[in-house]
Design a protein around this motif. Structure first.
Motif, PDB file in Angstrom:
ATOM      1  N   VAL A  79       0.866  -1.183   0.000  1.00 33.01           N
ATOM      2  CA  VAL A  79       0.000   0.000   0.000  1.00 33.01           C
ATOM      3  C   VAL A  79       0.901   1.232   0.000  1.00 33.01           C
ATOM      4  O   VAL A  79       1.632   1.478   0.962  1.00 33.01           O
ATOM      5  CB  VAL A  79      -0.927   0.000   1.237  1.00 33.01           C
ATOM      6  N   TYR A  80       0.846   1.997  -1.081  1.00 33.07           N
ATOM      7  CA  TYR A  80       1.770   3.136  -1.235  1.00 33.07           C
ATOM      8  C   TYR A  80       1.612   4.166  -0.125  1.00 33.07           C
ATOM      9  O   TYR A  80       2.599   4.685   0.398  1.00 33.07           O
ATOM     10  CB  TYR A  80       1.539   3.809  -2.602  1.00 33.07           C
ATOM     11  N   SER A  81       0.386   4.457   0.275  1.00 27.05           N
ATOM     12  CA  SER A  81       0.180   5.512   1.284  1.00 27.05           C
ATOM     13  C   SER A  81       0.727   5.091   2.652  1.00 27.05           C
ATOM     14  O   SER A  81       0.960   5.936   3.504  1.00 27.05           O
ATOM     15  CB  SER A  81      -1.307   5.865   1.401  1.00 27.05           C
ATOM     16  N   GLU A  82       0.957   3.781   2.849  1.00 20.67           N
ATOM     17  CA  GLU A  82       1.512   3.308   4.133  1.00 20.67           C
ATOM     18  C   GLU A  82       3.018   3.068   4.038  1.00 20.67           C
ATOM     19  O   GLU A  82       3.762   3.390   4.958  1.00 20.67           O
ATOM     20  CB  GLU A  82       0.812   2.007   4.557  1.00 20.67           C
ATOM     21  N   LYS A  83       3.459   2.441   2.928  1.00 24.13           N
ATOM     22  CA  LYS A  83       4.885   2.149   2.745  1.00 24.13           C
ATOM     23  C   LYS A  83       5.300   2.478   1.316  1.00 24.13           C
ATOM     24  O   LYS A  83       5.386   1.589   0.446  1.00 24.13           O
ATOM     25  CB  LYS A  83       5.150   0.662   3.025  1.00 24.13           C
ATOM     26  N   PRO A  84       5.540   3.775   1.061  1.00 29.22           N
ATOM     27  CA  PRO A  84       5.822   4.185  -0.325  1.00 29.22           C
ATOM     28  C   PRO A  84       7.063   3.503  -0.921  1.00 29.22           C
ATOM     29  O   PRO A  84       7.044   3.135  -2.099  1.00 29.22           O
ATOM     30  CB  PRO A  84       6.003   5.700  -0.216  1.00 29.22           C
ATOM     31  N   GLU A  85       8.107   3.313  -0.105  1.00 29.99           N
ATOM     32  CA  GLU A  85       9.339   2.710  -0.665  1.00 29.99           C
ATOM     33  C   GLU A  85       9.072   1.295  -1.144  1.00 29.99           C
ATOM     34  O   GLU A  85       9.512   0.887  -2.226  1.00 29.99           O
ATOM     35  CB  GLU A  85      10.485   2.686   0.360  1.00 29.99           C
ATOM     36  N   ALA A  86       8.363   0.505  -0.319  1.00 38.34           N
ATOM     37  CA  ALA A  86       8.090  -0.891  -0.692  1.00 38.34           C
ATOM     38  C   ALA A  86       7.245  -0.953  -1.961  1.00 38.34           C
ATOM     39  O   ALA A  86       7.497  -1.774  -2.857  1.00 38.34           O
ATOM     40  CB  ALA A  86       7.381  -1.601   0.459  1.00 38.34           C
ATOM     41  N   ALA A  87       6.251  -0.064  -2.043  1.00 36.11           N
ATOM     42  CA  ALA A  87       5.374  -0.072  -3.219  1.00 36.11           C
ATOM     43  C   ALA A  87       6.157   0.338  -4.471  1.00 36.11           C
ATOM     44  O   ALA A  87       6.043  -0.295  -5.529  1.00 36.11           O
ATOM     45  CB  ALA A  87       4.203   0.876  -2.991  1.00 36.11           C
ATOM     46  N   ALA A  88       6.992   1.376  -4.334  1.00 36.01           N
ATOM     47  CA  ALA A  88       7.782   1.845  -5.479  1.00 36.01           C
ATOM     48  C   ALA A  88       8.769   0.769  -5.907  1.00 36.01           C
ATOM     49  O   ALA A  88       8.984   0.540  -7.115  1.00 36.01           O
ATOM     50  CB  ALA A  88       8.532   3.120  -5.098  1.00 36.01           C
ATOM     51  N   LYS A  89       9.347   0.076  -4.936  1.00 26.87           N
ATOM     52  CA  LYS A  89      10.324  -0.983  -5.253  1.00 26.87           C
ATOM     53  C   LYS A  89       9.652  -2.143  -6.003  1.00 26.87           C
ATOM     54  O   LYS A  89      10.201  -2.671  -6.967  1.00 26.87           O
ATOM     55  CB  LYS A  89      10.934  -1.492  -3.938  1.00 26.87           C
ATOM     56  N   ALA A  90       8.452  -2.511  -5.542  1.00 23.89           N
ATOM     57  CA  ALA A  90       7.734  -3.615  -6.208  1.00 23.89           C
ATOM     58  C   ALA A  90       7.500  -3.267  -7.678  1.00 23.89           C
ATOM     59  O   ALA A  90       7.670  -4.121  -8.568  1.00 23.89           O
ATOM     60  CB  ALA A  90       6.409  -3.886  -5.503  1.00 23.89           C
ATOM     61  N   ILE A  91       7.143  -2.017  -7.950  1.00 17.43           N
ATOM     62  CA  ILE A  91       6.915  -1.611  -9.349  1.00 17.43           C
ATOM     63  C   ILE A  91       8.244  -1.576 -10.113  1.00 17.43           C
ATOM     64  O   ILE A  91       8.341  -2.078 -11.236  1.00 17.43           O
ATOM     65  CB  ILE A  91       6.194  -0.240  -9.413  1.00 17.43           C
ATOM     66  N   ALA A  92       9.274  -1.028  -9.475  1.00 13.72           N
ATOM     67  CA  ALA A  92      10.575  -0.919 -10.160  1.00 13.72           C
ATOM     68  C   ALA A  92      11.149  -2.299 -10.500  1.00 13.72           C
ATOM     69  O   ALA A  92      11.794  -2.465 -11.538  1.00 13.72           O
ATOM     70  CB  ALA A  92      11.551  -0.145  -9.276  1.00 13.72           C
TER      71      ALA A  92
END
Ligand code: 5GP
Ligand code: MN
Length: 353
Positions: A79-92
């Motif tokens: 969930v980007y609004s809770e853990k932006p780094e994890a969400a961005a990493k999953a997409i990257a």
């Protein structure tokens, strides 16, 4: 009835086969169709051997959809609004991004720039008007279906793995698809096509427990929600001379009734039950913006009104958008005047075809 092109199914099968880190993405503030279709896609990826599949969303799913998410699935959601780094990493890290229930990346809010900069193959499976096809490698877009869940159902049924037999779908996928279709049709109240009933029939035969889904969706709300509904319909509903019904729900009232995300689902449809109402709007204060939901009867375009005056879009008779404060309206108190002015223009200045 051929609603799915077999060349596209071959391409999808190939893309999934070649992917090692597939990611499923849906729109901001996800509703039943967004979450239902995402979970179904994720479950299909799992039975396709993609153990590292993930779901990435901008906002946490509403509590009333929690019955679709078990512990293992919760682990697979970023969930980007809770853990932006994890969400961005999953997409990257992803090599295949499957987008469900939205037509353009900006509908994912903060995920948008990450999706745009990703070099992964991108697939769109969606039922909204005007898909941004240029941004995708493969597009399944159809507006004459009830929901993204229904379209995905037909896509999955056409895959070699499922082979037209709904009982091959994982139980979690079947339940999620039935849920998404049920919420987007308001429990078979709108957007029901022959293919929708076919899907429902096949899923029931495959063992989906519809009574349990309806109980989870519609019989688990708080007492406050029903009391708020009474207050809204009795005290807050306004109807203009043009047949526009609208309700403005300010932050104070939401707090007074302890309203959570999803609690006002369906309220915007209710004023359409009045004979002379052509269009219904629900405006909810949310920080420095006002979220707008619009529904219309046949012959009036909620989509056009949302695009022209509410910075949004959607379907012909169910659309949404937003007003920013103070850019578009000075304050929540000024919202009623805005609606009255612009919907009057909409109906009197030839915007309607
Ligand atoms: P809801 O009123 O349930 O939030 O949204 C109704 C429909 O309008 C949904 O299909 C949703 O995807 C679409 N929608 C809601 N807000 C927006 C928006 O800001 N932009 C666009 N393009 N569609 C929206
Ligand atoms: Mn949908």
């Amino acid at each position: 009835m051929e609603i799915i092109n077999s060349c596209k199914i071959n391409r999808l099968t190939e893309l999934i086969g070649n992917a090692s880190h597939p990611v499923v993405v849906t729109h901001l503030k996800p509703d039943g169709d967004a979450i239902g279709s995402s979970i179904a896609m994720y479950s299909f990826l799992k039975i396709s051997g993609k153990s590292d599949a993930r779901i990435v969303i901008n906002d946490r799913y509403p509590r009333y959809l929690g019955f679709l998410v078990d512990e293992d699935l919760e682990e697979a959601i970023d969930v980007y609004s809770e853990k932006p780094e994890a969400a961005a990493k999953a997409i990257a890290q992803s090599d295949l991004i499957i987008c469900l229930d939205f037509n353009a990346f900006h509908r994912t809010e903060n995920l948008c720039t990450h999706l745009q900069s990703s070099t992964a193959a991108k697939v769109l499976i969606d039922h909204h008007l005007n898909p941004d096809s240029e941004s995708f490698d493969l597009v399944f877009s159809k507006t004459e279906v009830s929901s993204a869940s229904e379209l995905l159902y037909h896509v999955l049924m056409a895959t070699p793995l499922v082979g037209g037999d709904a009982s091959v779908l994982p139980a979690a996928a079947a339940t999620a698809l039935m849920t998404g279709m049920t919420t987007d049709t308001n429990n078979f109240g709108n957007s029901v096509y022959p293919t929708t009933l076919k899907m429902a029939s096949e899923l029931l035969r495959a063992g989906v427990d519809r009574d349990a889904i309806l109980n989870s969706l519609y019989n688990q709300y708080s007492e406050n929600r029903l009391r708020l509904m009474g207050h809204m319909m009795k005290d807050l509903l306004k109807i203009t001379e043009d047949g526009v019904a609208y309700i403005v729900l300010d932050r104070k009232t939401q707090e007074e009734y302890c309203i959570e995300e999803g609690d006002t689902e369906g309220f915007v449809n209710m004023p359409l039950s009045i004979a002379n109402v052509r269009m219904s709007l629900l405006l909810k204060e949310d920080g420095n913006k006002i979220r707008v939901s619009i529904r219309s009867k046949r012959g009036t375009s909620a989509n056009r009104c949302a695009r022209l005056f509410f910075n949004g879009g959607g379907h012909e008779n169910a659309a949404g958008g937003r007003l920013l404060m103070p850019e578009h309206v000075a304050s929540i108190e000024a919202a009623a005047g805005y609606i009255e002015t612009y919907t009057h223009r909409y109906f009197t200045e030839g915007y309607e075809d």
